[in-house]
Design an enzyme around this catalytic site. Sequence first.
Site, PDB file in Angstrom:
ATOM      1  N   GLU A  53       0.827  -1.212   0.000  1.00 22.37           N
ATOM      2  CA  GLU A  53       0.000   0.000   0.000  1.00 22.37           C
ATOM      3  C   GLU A  53       0.858   1.259   0.000  1.00 22.37           C
ATOM      4  O   GLU A  53       0.555   2.239  -0.689  1.00 22.37           O
ATOM      5  CB  GLU A  53      -0.923   0.008   1.230  1.00 22.37           C
ATOM      6  CG  GLU A  53      -1.838  -1.201   1.329  1.00 22.37           C
ATOM      7  CD  GLU A  53      -1.262  -2.321   2.180  1.00 22.37           C
ATOM      8  OE1 GLU A  53      -2.023  -2.917   2.960  1.00 22.37           O
ATOM      9  OE2 GLU A  53      -0.048  -2.610   2.055  1.00 22.37           O
ATOM     10  N   ALA A 157      12.705 -36.335  -9.026  1.00 19.97           N
ATOM     11  CA  ALA A 157      12.618 -36.798 -10.412  1.00 19.97           C
ATOM     12  C   ALA A 157      12.636 -38.318 -10.388  1.00 19.97           C
ATOM     13  O   ALA A 157      13.379 -38.931  -9.615  1.00 19.97           O
ATOM     14  CB  ALA A 157      13.782 -36.262 -11.232  1.00 19.97           C
ATOM     15  N   ARG A 212      22.855 -21.757  -7.848  1.00 16.12           N
ATOM     16  CA  ARG A 212      23.869 -21.330  -8.814  1.00 16.12           C
ATOM     17  C   ARG A 212      23.364 -21.308 -10.261  1.00 16.12           C
ATOM     18  O   ARG A 212      23.958 -20.656 -11.123  1.00 16.12           O
ATOM     19  CB  ARG A 212      25.109 -22.219  -8.699  1.00 16.12           C
ATOM     20  CG  ARG A 212      24.865 -23.692  -8.977  1.00 16.12           C
ATOM     21  CD  ARG A 212      26.003 -24.561  -8.478  1.00 16.12           C
ATOM     22  NE  ARG A 212      25.772 -25.975  -8.743  1.00 16.12           N
ATOM     23  CZ  ARG A 212      25.003 -26.742  -7.962  1.00 16.12           C
ATOM     24  NH1 ARG A 212      24.412 -26.229  -6.898  1.00 16.12           N
ATOM     25  NH2 ARG A 212      24.837 -28.027  -8.255  1.00 16.12           N
ATOM     26  N   GLY A 289      16.049 -38.225  -0.342  1.00 16.66           N
ATOM     27  CA  GLY A 289      15.772 -39.457  -1.069  1.00 16.66           C
ATOM     28  C   GLY A 289      14.369 -39.968  -0.816  1.00 16.66           C
ATOM     29  O   GLY A 289      13.531 -39.307  -0.196  1.00 16.66           O
TER      30      GLY A 289
END
Length: 344
Positions: A53, A157, A212, A289
Amino acid sequence: MTTDEKYIRRCIQLAQNGMINAAPNPMVGAVIVYRDKIIGEGYHARCGEAHAEVNAIRSVSDEQLLTKSTLYVSLEPCSHYGKTPPCADLIISKGIPRVVVGCIDPFSQVSGRGIQKLRNAGIDVTVGVLEAECRRLIRRFITFNTQKRPYVTLKWAQSADGFIDTIRENGSPVILSTPLNLAYVHKQRAEHQAILVGRRTALLDNPSLTVRHWYGKNPLRLVIDRNLSLPPSLHLFDGSSPTIVFTEQPKPMGKNVSCVALDFHSDILPQIMDKLFRNNIQSLLVEGGASLSQSFIDAGLWDEIYIEHAQSVLGDGVKAPQVPAGYKAEYELRDGVTVSHYVR
């Protein structure tokens, strides 16, 4: 779409610019409209700096128009003194006659007080425009303040046949992500305050857990190592970014590395959640994992899950975690790879 919805939607768009730097504050966007024309915009860019605001009001070139304008804001204006003065007081002092609010602030020091303060000053306040979308925008802030824990995102993945890695004790990890998706993972890291892996992932993959391949601040690195058996040569202990080791018997570590004690005879996940909450960590990305991710799923300690479905076939190895039945995924094709996204 109504006029109010149009401008609140613009507030949501603006608010997302604060994704990386606003935390642990919520992302907020604000728009000032005079005669159906935007004359000012702003968002909360960084924790400790001006709120949306304030930035919107500052951007108006002719302040006299404020007394004839409507202020749209995705989240209820604050009414308390924190690192900045109350936005509700500023709105009142500028003589803005109407305010449209997307959703009420879940934070106990605000929750409804800002709206009431505006109404007590004679301002016409409309609440709840695109409320679901506005609450979705600040879902991390809501989870943190209502459930007293960080907002938890799991990601991994997996191969086309459902494995996340081969079974190994040494050697290089299997690369399932494409370069573009790897950059996206680093974007996710930049959007979280902390990132967690287990001992096995730290030892076998030797991850840096930095951004990175993107931009922004590296997340706080967290690793679980009950017996402090991880070698000090790992990237996690290179001192380039703050790192915390959750362990049973803490001891002095290297530069930028500290230990936090856990009771490993009890469930450690609630302990980790509590310690992160007490240290004002609002969002946590889990890149561990299968075992670590599955433990979060089984404990119900997750809010979002991202799964990258690689086209590679491993044939055998470490099975991917299992998403509970009953959750519907949204799918996105990214760099030729399907990514499924689950939200609790």
